[in-house]
Design an enzyme around this catalytic site. Structure first.
Site, PDB file in Angstrom:
ATOM      1  N   ALA A  55       1.877  11.171   3.481  1.00  0.00           N
ATOM      2  CA  ALA A  55       0.579  10.594   3.120  1.00  0.00           C
ATOM      3  C   ALA A  55       0.216   9.467   4.077  1.00  0.00           C
ATOM      4  O   ALA A  55       1.083   8.825   4.684  1.00  0.00           O
ATOM      5  CB  ALA A  55       0.630  10.077   1.689  1.00  0.00           C
ATOM      6  N   GLY A  56      -1.082   9.228   4.211  1.00  0.00           N
ATOM      7  CA  GLY A  56      -1.576   8.255   5.180  1.00  0.00           C
ATOM      8  C   GLY A  56      -1.074   6.849   4.961  1.00  0.00           C
ATOM      9  O   GLY A  56      -1.009   6.050   5.900  1.00  0.00           O
ATOM     10  N   ARG A  57      -0.692   6.524   3.734  1.00  0.00           N
ATOM     11  CA  ARG A  57      -0.213   5.153   3.469  1.00  0.00           C
ATOM     12  C   ARG A  57       1.225   4.937   3.937  1.00  0.00           C
ATOM     13  O   ARG A  57       1.710   3.811   3.942  1.00  0.00           O
ATOM     14  CB  ARG A  57      -0.314   4.856   1.967  1.00  0.00           C
ATOM     15  CG  ARG A  57       0.488   5.783   1.083  1.00  0.00           C
ATOM     16  CD  ARG A  57       0.230   5.499  -0.393  1.00  0.00           C
ATOM     17  NE  ARG A  57       0.958   6.407  -1.268  1.00  0.00           N
ATOM     18  CZ  ARG A  57       0.555   7.608  -1.627  1.00  0.00           C
ATOM     19  NH1 ARG A  57      -0.606   8.061  -1.166  1.00  0.00           N
ATOM     20  NH2 ARG A  57       1.267   8.359  -2.435  1.00  0.00           N
ATOM     21  N   TYR A  58       1.910   6.041   4.307  1.00  0.00           N
ATOM     22  CA  TYR A  58       3.307   5.925   4.722  1.00  0.00           C
ATOM     23  C   TYR A  58       3.508   6.005   6.240  1.00  0.00           C
ATOM     24  O   TYR A  58       4.561   5.629   6.730  1.00  0.00           O
ATOM     25  CB  TYR A  58       4.150   7.026   4.065  1.00  0.00           C
ATOM     26  CG  TYR A  58       4.170   6.971   2.562  1.00  0.00           C
ATOM     27  CD1 TYR A  58       4.554   5.812   1.895  1.00  0.00           C
ATOM     28  CD2 TYR A  58       3.805   8.085   1.805  1.00  0.00           C
ATOM     29  CE1 TYR A  58       4.568   5.757   0.504  1.00  0.00           C
ATOM     30  CE2 TYR A  58       3.823   8.035   0.419  1.00  0.00           C
ATOM     31  CZ  TYR A  58       4.204   6.875  -0.231  1.00  0.00           C
ATOM     32  OH  TYR A  58       4.217   6.818  -1.590  1.00  0.00           O
ATOM     33  N   ILE A  59       2.560   6.536   6.954  1.00  0.00           N
ATOM     34  CA  ILE A  59       2.743   6.735   8.397  1.00  0.00           C
ATOM     35  C   ILE A  59       1.795   5.829   9.178  1.00  0.00           C
ATOM     36  O   ILE A  59       0.755   5.404   8.665  1.00  0.00           O
ATOM     37  CB  ILE A  59       2.520   8.216   8.792  1.00  0.00           C
ATOM     38  CG1 ILE A  59       1.152   8.709   8.333  1.00  0.00           C
ATOM     39  CG2 ILE A  59       3.619   9.089   8.212  1.00  0.00           C
ATOM     40  CD1 ILE A  59       0.858  10.146   8.728  1.00  0.00           C
TER      41      ILE A  59
END
Length: 610
Positions: free
Chosen positions: A153-157
């Protein structure tokens, strides 16, 4: 253009607008039609049940929508090689770039200032850009092009622009700008990319009425081809894929419609009963290849005992061959019946002059090289203008301070009076200047602080002016030898970023593999000679057994009067009664010859077919 795009954006969800268009179209054909029953999209049906023409929506609105999808979403631009969403992502990343990584979710939010569509499409496009390993420096789980695993997900990468992107993609001074879809921001029409980015990354898009598929090419070979074009030499470009493998480019057709390339996995023999797939074809994944092998085995196309996917950083699919099967024949069967060989049809469609054009990869490369030369020329001209302005300002300041013209300001009661006094004092020195003195120049001189005047070092100023003059001479030399300068630029890019980007896909001309020759004999052929039926289905099992065969074989059938047919084997088929001979037909088999004796007519001569 921004007004047109804003209009398109408002109508991006066409179904909600369609009824209004239908009403308009229906209302334009006559008052008597207003009583017609209303269909799904307006007054479509007459009282008699006939169909009325719905011209307005298709002639205008559909054409507008198609143009919007082609120009603003699906097809890359020939100048920078980017689709609009990719261009906006890169522009947004440059706007927030501070050298550190940014959360992908933050980049997506930043991009939504410029992109009229949802965050999901932005994130998908960003992940695809990151997986190409060229413009974006990635951190975290960005998925795997080998296995097909999705990114986190975008919040992790996190991501930031690569050094290569910062070097070749951006320059505010040479960028043409336009208003964003809502008019609140500015975005680039195209980015000033000084590299054949479109051919390096490839592109894949489906628009309305057309599609674009440009295969990726090798980084170093593209630069060498650009240099060859600038030097007036011929060049040839062939695809190169990040997944490696082998490719047959004999029908590449310069990437234009009608061409095709065959791509194969790299298969090696570990031992007599074990095969290893270490590179896979572009557009496939290890999962899809494993599934295709399992399905081919279930259908009896190939014979294997087991297949294991051990892929991690590198591809490793282990295939255990059946004890009674040849490993060489199994390799051919893998190419014939599984995703170990795929055909890819390129279709090089790009946006040029606000229209879609079909250009070969050689023409795209030539245009990119010429565009790079023009961008470098613009940069040099801007640089030369800035150097001339710097020389003028430094020279003017030296004249002003060394000749103590600042003393002329004393006693002046107004600003205008001071400007006039300094301007008159400069008149004897204007011959050594390269342009006329302006009011802005005089204003800048009068605003010099006293501490700067008191500490002015004329020798240091002379050295600075000489350095500026050397830079001007060098820039003028580059402009006079622009092609050589462009070639040197390409060579610098190749030397700086080309390490580790050697060709991965091996160019090879494939031998044709006939599926019938490598297919496993997974069926039995039966014939009912009297009734004229033959096949491999269950309903034929009580008939005469002919031979073992494959379910993709051809069969040849003769009757006693010399007639024959060659046809695909099926569960049950009829040719004619009194079948005399039936067998598996091997195409291009020079060892098997059929001879037929027959009489020409009831009482004619006996003839022979060979």
């Amino acid at each position: 253009m921004s007004e047109q795009r804003e209009d398109m954006t408002e109508r991006d969800d066409l179904p909600s607008e369609v009824p209004a268009a239908a009403d308009d179209a229906a209302g334009s054909v006559g008052a008597e039609e207003s009583a017609a029953p209303t269909g799904k999209y307006g007054k479509l049906l007459s009282e008699e049940g006939g169909v009325r023409k719905l011209t307005g929506m298709y002639r205008n609105w559909f054409l507008d929508y198609a143009s919007y999808v082609i120009l603003e979403r699906a097809v890359p631009h020939v100048q920078d090689g980017l689709k609009p969403v990719q261009r906006r992502i890169l522009h947004a990343m440059k706007a927030v770039d501070d050298g550190r990584y940014n959360k992908v979710a933050n980049i997506v939010g930043q991009t939504m200032q410029y992109h009229p569509h949802g965050d999901a499409s932005i994130k998908d496009a960003l992940v695809q850009l990151g997986q190409k390993d060229l413009l974006i420096d990635c951190q975290g789980n960005w998925g795997n092009i080998l296995t097909g695993d999705e990114a986190a997900a975008g919040r992790y990468i996190e991501a930031r622009l690569s050094k290569f992107a910062l070097d070749v993609v951006f320059n505010k001074k040479t960028t043409e700008w336009m208003r964003s879809y809502d008019g609140r921001n500015e975005e680039p029409v195209t980015l000033p990319v000084k590299f054949p980015l479109l051919l390096a990354q490839g592109a894949d898009g489906i628009a309305v009425g057309l599609a674009s598929k440009i295969l990726p090419h090798n980084f170093i070979e593209l630069i060498n081809a650009a240099i060859a074009h600038l030097q007036g030499r011929d060049f040839v470009l062939y695809p190169d894929f990040p997944t490696g493998g082998m490719i047959d480019v004999s029908r590449y057709n310069d990437g234009l419609r009608g061409g095709t390339v065959k791509v194969r996995a790299r298969i090696s023999k570990i031992d007599k009963r074990t095969l290893a797939i270490t590179e896979i074809p572009y557009t496939t994944t290890t999962e899809s290849i494993k599934d295709s092998i399992v399905k081919a085995n279930e259908k009896g196309k190939i014979k294997i005992r087991k297949v294991d996917d051990n892929t991690a950083e590198k591809v490793e699919i282990i295939v255990q061959v059946a004890p009674d099967e040849s490993s060489d024949k199994t390799i051919d069967a893998l190419y014939a019946f599984t995703d170990c060989e795929v055909s890819i049809a390129p279709n090089a469609c790009v946006i040029c002059d606000d229209k879609p054009h079909f250009l070969g990869v050689s023409e795209i490369l030539r245009r990119s090289a010429e565009h790079t030369r023009e961008l470098l020329k613009m940069e040099l001209e801007i640089r030369l203008n800035e150097l001339n302005e710097a020389w003028h300002a430094a020279s003017l300041e030296r004249i002003f301070i060394v000749n103590k013209l600042y003393q002329l300001i004393e006693g002046c009661k107004t600003r205008e009076e001071a400007y006039a006094a300094v301007g008159k004092g400069l008149e004897p020195f204007t011959k050594v200047l390269r342009r006329a003195v302006t009011t802005e120049d005089i204003q800048r001189l009068t605003e010099l602080k006293f501490i700067r005047i008191s500490r002015y070092d004329s020798d240091k100023a002379d050295n600075e002016i000489r350095q500026i003059e050397e830079d001007i001479a060098q820039t003028q030399h580059h402009l006079a030898h622009l092609t050589d300068y462009t070639i040197a630029y390409y060579e610098r890019i190749r030397d700086k970023y080309g390490k580790g980007r050697e060709r991965r896909t091996e160019l090879r001309e494939f031998d044709s593999i006939e599926a019938t020759k490598v297919a496993v004999t997974n069926a039995k052929l039966y014939v009912d000679r009297v009734e004229g039926f033959f096949g491999i289905g269950k309903s034929m099992k009580d008939s005469e057994f002919v031979c073992d065969c494959s379910d993709i074989d051809d069969v040849i059938v003769f009757t006693k009067d010399g007639r024959y047919v060659i046809t695909k084997v099926s569960d049950k088929a009829f040719f004619d009664k009194n079948i005399y001979y039936i067998g598996v037909f091997k195409r291009n088999d020079e060892r098997t010859i059929y001879n037929v004796l027959y009489r020409d007519g009831k009482n004619g001569p006996i003839l022979m077919k060979r």
